[in-house]
Design a protein around this motif. Structure first.
Motif, short mmCIF file in Angstrom:
data_model
loop_
_atom_site.label_atom_id
_atom_site.label_comp_id
_atom_site.label_asym_id
_atom_site.label_seq_id
_atom_site.Cartn_x
_atom_site.Cartn_y
_atom_site.Cartn_z
N LEU A 107 52.54 -27.81 -60.64
CA LEU A 107 53.54 -26.74 -60.74
C LEU A 107 54.16 -26.41 -59.38
CD1 LEU A 107 51.79 -24.41 -63.32
CD2 LEU A 107 53.83 -25.81 -63.70
N SER A 108 53.42 -26.60 -58.31
CA SER A 108 53.96 -26.30 -56.97
C SER A 108 54.71 -27.48 -56.38
CB SER A 108 52.82 -25.88 -56.03
OG SER A 108 51.97 -26.99 -55.77
N GLY A 109 54.70 -28.63 -57.06
CA GLY A 109 55.42 -29.80 -56.56
C GLY A 109 54.61 -30.66 -55.61
N LYS A 110 53.35 -30.33 -55.40
CA LYS A 110 52.51 -31.11 -54.49
C LYS A 110 52.00 -32.39 -55.14
CE LYS A 110 50.93 -27.10 -51.92
NZ LYS A 110 49.80 -26.22 -51.61
N ARG A 111 52.04 -32.43 -56.47
CA ARG A 111 51.53 -33.58 -57.20
C ARG A 111 52.48 -33.85 -58.36
NH1 ARG A 111 45.49 -34.58 -59.44
NH2 ARG A 111 45.06 -34.30 -57.24
N GLN A 112 52.69 -35.13 -58.67
CA GLN A 112 53.52 -35.50 -59.81
C GLN A 112 52.64 -35.76 -61.02
OE1 GLN A 112 55.97 -38.83 -58.70
NE2 GLN A 112 57.51 -37.49 -57.79
N LEU A 113 53.24 -35.57 -62.20
CA LEU A 113 52.53 -35.89 -63.43
C LEU A 113 52.41 -37.40 -63.57
CD1 LEU A 113 54.38 -33.42 -65.82
CD2 LEU A 113 51.97 -33.28 -65.15
N ASN A 114 51.25 -37.88 -64.00
CA ASN A 114 51.10 -39.30 -64.26
C ASN A 114 51.37 -39.57 -65.74
OD1 ASN A 114 48.66 -38.94 -65.77
ND2 ASN A 114 47.48 -38.95 -63.86
N LEU A 115 51.39 -40.83 -66.12
CA LEU A 115 51.73 -41.22 -67.48
C LEU A 115 50.77 -40.61 -68.51
CD1 LEU A 115 53.59 -42.79 -69.33
CD2 LEU A 115 52.20 -44.82 -68.91
N ARG A 116 49.48 -40.62 -68.22
CA ARG A 116 48.50 -40.04 -69.15
C ARG A 116 48.77 -38.55 -69.36
NH1 ARG A 116 44.70 -36.75 -68.53
NH2 ARG A 116 44.64 -36.92 -66.29
N GLN A 117 49.06 -37.83 -68.28
CA GLN A 117 49.34 -36.40 -68.38
C GLN A 117 50.62 -36.14 -69.17
OE1 GLN A 117 49.37 -35.95 -64.13
NE2 GLN A 117 47.42 -34.83 -64.12
N VAL A 118 51.63 -36.94 -68.91
CA VAL A 118 52.91 -36.80 -69.62
C VAL A 118 52.70 -37.00 -71.12
CG1 VAL A 118 55.17 -37.88 -69.98
CG2 VAL A 118 54.39 -37.35 -67.66
N ARG A 119 51.97 -38.03 -71.47
CA ARG A 119 51.69 -38.29 -72.89
C ARG A 119 50.93 -37.13 -73.53
NH1 ARG A 119 49.99 -44.60 -72.33
NH2 ARG A 119 52.11 -45.45 -72.41
N TRP A 120 49.96 -36.61 -72.82
CA TRP A 120 49.17 -35.49 -73.34
C TRP A 120 50.05 -34.26 -73.55
CZ3 TRP A 120 47.82 -30.52 -72.06
CH2 TRP A 120 46.79 -29.95 -72.81
N LEU A 121 50.88 -33.96 -72.57
CA LEU A 121 51.77 -32.80 -72.68
C LEU A 121 52.76 -32.96 -73.83
CD1 LEU A 121 52.46 -32.15 -68.89
CD2 LEU A 121 51.29 -30.59 -70.48
N ALA A 122 53.31 -34.16 -73.97
CA ALA A 122 54.26 -34.42 -75.06
C ALA A 122 53.60 -34.17 -76.40
CB ALA A 122 54.80 -35.84 -74.97
N GLU A 123 52.37 -34.66 -76.55
CA GLU A 123 51.65 -34.45 -77.81
C GLU A 123 51.27 -32.97 -77.98
OE1 GLU A 123 47.52 -35.84 -79.92
OE2 GLU A 123 48.60 -37.32 -78.71
N ARG A 124 50.83 -32.35 -76.91
CA ARG A 124 50.41 -30.93 -76.96
C ARG A 124 51.54 -30.02 -77.42
NH1 ARG A 124 50.33 -26.23 -77.19
NH2 ARG A 124 49.02 -24.71 -76.18
N PHE A 125 52.76 -30.28 -76.91
CA PHE A 125 53.89 -29.42 -77.24
C PHE A 125 54.77 -29.98 -78.35
CE2 PHE A 125 52.85 -28.05 -72.87
CZ PHE A 125 52.63 -26.70 -73.12
N GLY A 126 54.48 -31.19 -78.80
CA GLY A 126 55.25 -31.78 -79.88
C GLY A 126 56.69 -32.10 -79.50
N ILE A 127 56.87 -32.58 -78.27
CA ILE A 127 58.21 -32.92 -77.79
C ILE A 127 58.18 -34.31 -77.17
CG2 ILE A 127 58.95 -30.53 -77.43
CD1 ILE A 127 58.27 -30.80 -74.51
N SER A 128 59.34 -34.82 -76.85
CA SER A 128 59.45 -36.15 -76.27
C SER A 128 58.85 -36.18 -74.86
CB SER A 128 60.92 -36.55 -76.19
OG SER A 128 61.08 -37.73 -75.43
N ALA A 129 58.17 -37.28 -74.56
CA ALA A 129 57.60 -37.46 -73.21
C ALA A 129 58.69 -37.47 -72.15
CB ALA A 129 56.79 -38.75 -73.16
N GLU A 130 59.89 -37.87 -72.52
CA GLU A 130 61.01 -37.93 -71.57
C GLU A 130 61.29 -36.59 -70.91
OE1 GLU A 130 64.35 -39.53 -73.64
OE2 GLU A 130 63.40 -41.47 -73.94
N VAL A 131 60.94 -35.51 -71.57
CA VAL A 131 61.17 -34.16 -71.04
C VAL A 131 60.45 -33.97 -69.72
CG1 VAL A 131 60.65 -31.73 -71.49
CG2 VAL A 131 61.59 -33.14 -73.29
N PHE A 132 59.29 -34.63 -69.57
CA PHE A 132 58.46 -34.41 -68.39
C PHE A 132 58.68 -35.46 -67.29
CE2 PHE A 132 56.14 -32.55 -71.98
CZ PHE A 132 56.10 -31.24 -71.54
N ILE A 133 59.57 -36.41 -67.54
CA ILE A 133 59.79 -37.49 -66.58
C ILE A 133 60.99 -37.18 -65.70
CG2 ILE A 133 60.31 -39.94 -66.34
CD1 ILE A 133 58.76 -40.36 -68.94
#
Length: 133
Positions: A107-133
């Motif tokens: 959230l502070s921009g010190k670290r980027q989301l990796n592919l596993r995290q993006v997939r998890w977030l997409a599933e968690r919120f029920g939205i496209s993974a593209e939103v987090f890329i």
């Protein structure tokens, strides 16, 4: 002239306002109102004969929106922060991203989301993974 074309020509003055792409705000507003009425009329009946008209008008409205009201580009981090606020979540509520400290760094921009995290977030919120890329 075929019967179909003959019937269309006979009723064109009534149908024409519904089958013209919007070019102005007034056209757009008219089509949105017509779409609302059509959706009320067709309901959940996927076999309703007017569903093809619903699809056409919906596509034209979407195209007009994309051209005249483009969505601002939002970073994946801003989207995540927004979703967390919307859902009343804390950093600890996202174990699929990592520990609270990892979420904080994302959230502070010190670290980027990796592919596993993006997939998890997409599933968690029920939205496209593209939103987090």
């Amino acid at each position: 002239m075929s019967v179909l074309v003959e019937q269309a020509a006979e009723h064109w003055q009534y149908v024409a306002p519904l089958v013209c792409k919007p070019r102005t705000e007034a056209d757009y507003d008219r089509l949105v109102a017509a779409l609302d009425e059509l959706l009320d009329l067709t309901g959940d009946d996927e076999a309703h004969p007017l569903n093809s008209l619903v699809d056409i008008i919906g596509d034209w409205i979407e195209a007009y929106d994309e051209e005249h009201r483009p969505m601002p580009q939002v970073s994946g981090v801003k989207m995540l922060a927004s979703l967390m606020r919307e859902h009343g979540l804390t950093q600890s509520d996202l174990p699929g991203v990592g520990a609270q400290s990892v979420v904080s760094e994302v959230l502070s921009g010190k670290r980027q989301l990796n592919l596993r995290q993006v997939r998890w977030l997409a599933e968690r919120f029920g939205i496209s993974a593209e939103v987090f890329i």
